[in-house]
Design a protein around this motif. Structure first.
Motif: not given
Length: 223
Positions: A4-30
């Motif tokens: 189902t397409p994301t409505p125009d203007g709505a943010p894309v909901r993302v799950v970040v999967v990585d086994d390094h907590a520091m990297f996940r935190s960095g991606v989330r922050a970025e």
């Protein structure tokens, strides 16, 4: 698979999967910083089981997926998430042909490396959510070559099956000329652990030096 397409203007909901907590935190922050209003990180996961549960619970539009994970890897996450409307975008330190091709065959819509910038990653997530296939420039050639038959993926896989996922990561970095200290920093492990993995790689592949390893990896287009 339909999405189902994301409505125009709505943010894309993302799950970040990585086994390094520091990297996940960095991606989330970025993504929170440069992707405000465009993407929203709704959950994180560190291994296959957590990833499968997060996809089922949060129903994201895009799963940002590391290739090598405890419990079976990124392909196992996709295999255990049948029917999900989410699209999978691989984000990995590896740019080896067999990882790219195997992940795409496993169901990913794109594959980018961890050298990608924040704005580029936001754009890639948006494009994948809209149904596009997205690759870092060099990686697109691997996919084309594989489906054209110029890379013998079966032969590559047979050699690499002898190595664990961590040994493969160490092997690629050493073959590219990284010092042990640089490999340790890149993979968040100790120098002693790097040395142990390197010894195991050389023994399993019946090679005697890092120079032979570089030639071996180059011949198989793993660099």
């Amino acid at each position: 698979m339909t999405t189902t397409p994301t409505p125009d203007g709505a943010p894309v909901r993302v799950v970040v999967v990585d086994d390094h907590a520091m990297f996940r935190s960095g991606v989330r922050a970025e993504l929170t910083s440069v992707g405000a209003g465009q993407v929203e990180v709704v959950a994180e996961a560190a291994d296959v089981d957590e990833a499968v549960a997060a996809v089922a619970t949060h129903e994201p539009e895009v799963v940002l997926l590391d290739v090598h994970l405890p419990g079976g890897g990124g392909v196992e996450v996709m295999r255990r998430s049948p029917g999900t409307p989410a699209r999978f975008l691989a984000l990995s330190v590896s740019d080896a042909a067999e990882d790219v091709i195997g992940t795409i065959r496993g169901g990913a819509r794109g594959y980018v490396t961890k050298t990608i910038t924040g704005p580029e990653l936001v754009a890639a997530i948006r494009r994948v959510s809209e149904g596009d296939a997205v690759f870092s420039p060099r990686l697109a050639g691997f996919v084309l070559d594989a489906f054209a038959g110029s890379i013998d993926v079966a032969a590559v896989d047979e050699d690499l099956d002898r190595l664990t996922e961590r040994e493969r990561e160490v092997m690629r970095l050493i073959a590219r000329g990284y010092a042990y200290k640089e490999v340790a920093k890149e993979l968040f492990i100790s120098i002693k652990t790097v040395e142990t993995h390197m010894s195991s790689v050389l023994r399993k592949l019946q090679l005697s030096s890092r120079h032979e390893l570089t030639r071996w990896a180059n011949d198989r287009r793993l660099l």
